[in-house]
Write an enzyme that holds these catalytic residues in place. Structure first.
Site, short mmCIF file in Angstrom:
data_model
loop_
_atom_site.label_atom_id
_atom_site.label_comp_id
_atom_site.label_asym_id
_atom_site.label_seq_id
_atom_site.Cartn_x
_atom_site.Cartn_y
_atom_site.Cartn_z
N HIS A 99 9.20 59.72 74.76
CA HIS A 99 8.44 58.93 75.21
C HIS A 99 7.08 58.75 74.58
O HIS A 99 6.75 59.98 74.02
CB HIS A 99 8.21 59.39 76.83
N GLU A 168 10.33 50.71 74.51
CA GLU A 168 9.24 50.51 74.86
C GLU A 168 8.24 50.19 73.95
O GLU A 168 7.57 51.25 73.46
CB GLU A 168 8.94 51.91 75.80
P1 PGA Z 1 4.84 51.38 82.97
O1 PGA Z 1 5.58 52.74 82.02
O2 PGA Z 1 6.07 50.69 83.85
O3 PGA Z 1 3.83 52.14 83.65
O4 PGA Z 1 4.42 50.54 81.80
C1 PGA Z 1 6.79 52.69 81.62
C2 PGA Z 1 7.11 53.79 80.93
O5 PGA Z 1 6.14 54.51 80.22
O6 PGA Z 1 8.43 54.64 80.88
#
Ligand code: PGA
Length: 250
Positions: A99, A168
Site C-alpha cells: 500500500h 491505486e
Molecule cells: P480511499 O483509500 O478510498 O480513502 O481513497 C483507498 C486506499 O487507500 O486503499
C-alpha cells in the site's frame, strides 16, 4: 450495471475499535439477504480487530484480510511486528501488501516482493498495491513506475499464485480525485498486459482503489476490465459501502 463478478475490499486503515464492530451489522445483513449476487466482500480491519472480525464474520460469506505483514515467514524476534503466519492463524485469508501509505513509510519494491512471497507461503491471498505519485504522473512516468513495481514485486512469485493487483494512483487516495475514464482503463489494460503476457501470471484480478465512493462508483463500473475496488474512507460507513455494492452488483 453488468453481470460481472467483482471484489470489494474494505480497507479500514488505522481506524476502528471494538465498538466499531456493530457498525458492520447492516453490511452483514445486506450480504446475507443477497446470496446470489456476484461479488466477494473482504474486510481488512487493523490487526487489533482481526480476531473480533473473524468471530463476527464466521457464519457469513464475508472474508477477512490484514493490511500488511512482516516479510519473515516464521515467528522471530521482531518486536512490534506481525507476520502472515499470525494473520492466517486468526482466520484471515487475505493480506494487503505494498500500500502506498506503507511505501511512503519506506517500504521498497524488493521488501514488498519478500512480503508477497512470505504471505503466499503461509497460504494467504495477496492484494498487491501499485500506483504512481502525482509528480510521476506529471512527467509521464506512470507506465515505467508500474512496470518496475510489478516486475520487482512479483519476482520469483509462482505464476499461479492467488494475487489481486490493486491499481491505486497515489494522488487519488483520500483526495476525492479519480483518474479520467480513458486513463484508468488504459492503465488497467497496461497492468493486465504486463502481468499476463509479459510476466505470464494466470488468473490475476485487477481492481481499482482511490476515493471510490457512492457518487463515482457508477462511472467506474462502466470500465469492464476492472475486477473490483479497494475502498478506504467510504468502507467505514456501512451505508456508503452498501450503496456502493447496490450500485455495482446484480
Ligand atoms: P480511499 O483509500 O478510498 O480513502 O481513497 C483507498 C486506499 O487507500 O486503499
Amino acid at each position: 450495471m453488468t453481470n460481472k463478478f467483482r471484489y470489494f475490499i474494505a480497507n479500514w486503515k488505522m481506524f476502528g475499535n471494538l465498538s466499531s464492530l456493530k457498525s458492520i451489522d447492516n453490511v452483514i445483513k445486506y450480504v446475507k439477504s443477497n446470496p446470489k449476487k456476484k461479488f466477494k466482500l473482504i474486510y481488512c480491519p487493523p490487526y487489533t480487530l482481526l480476531q473480533s472480525f473473524h468471530i463476527k464474520l464466521k457464519k457469513t460469506k464475508i472474508n477477512l484480510g490484514a493490511q500488511n505483514c512482516h516479510e519473515e515467514t516464521n515467528y522471530g524476534p521482531f518486536t512490534g511486528k506481525i507476520n502472515s503466519k499470525m494473520i492466517k492463524s486468526l482466520g484471515a485469508k487475505y493480506v494487503i501488501i505494498g500500500h502506498s501509505e506503507n511505501r511512503q513509510d519506506g517500504e521498497n519494491d524488493s521488501l514488498i516482493n519478500k512480503k508477497i512471497i512470505s504471505a503466499l507461503k503461509n497460504k494467504l491471498s495477496v492484494i498487491f498495491c501499485v500506483g504512481e505519485t502525482l509528480s510521476q504522473k506529471r512527467i509521464k512516468l506512470t507506465r515505467k513506475i508500474l512496470m518496475k513495481q510489478l516486475s520487482v514485486g512479483l519476482k520469483n512469485v509462482p505464476i499461479n499464485s492467488n494475487i489481486i493487483i490493486a491499481y491505486e494512483p497515489v494522488w487519488s487516495i483520500g483526495t476525492g480525485l479519480i483518474p479520467k475514464k480513458l486513463d484508468l482503463s488504459q492503465n488497467i489494460d497496461f497492468i493486465k498486459a504486463q502481468v499476463k503476457k509479459k510476466l505470464k501470471f494466470k488468473n490475476i484480478k485487477i481492481i481499482y482503489g482511490g476515493s471510490v465512493n457512492p457518487n463515482n462508483i457508477a462511472g467506474l463500473n462502466l470500465i469492464d476490465s476492472i475486477d473490483g475496488y479497494l475502498i478506504g474512507g467510504a468502507s467505514q460507513s456501512s451505508k456508503k459501502l452498501i450503496d456502493i455494492l447496490r450500485k455495482s452488483v446484480i
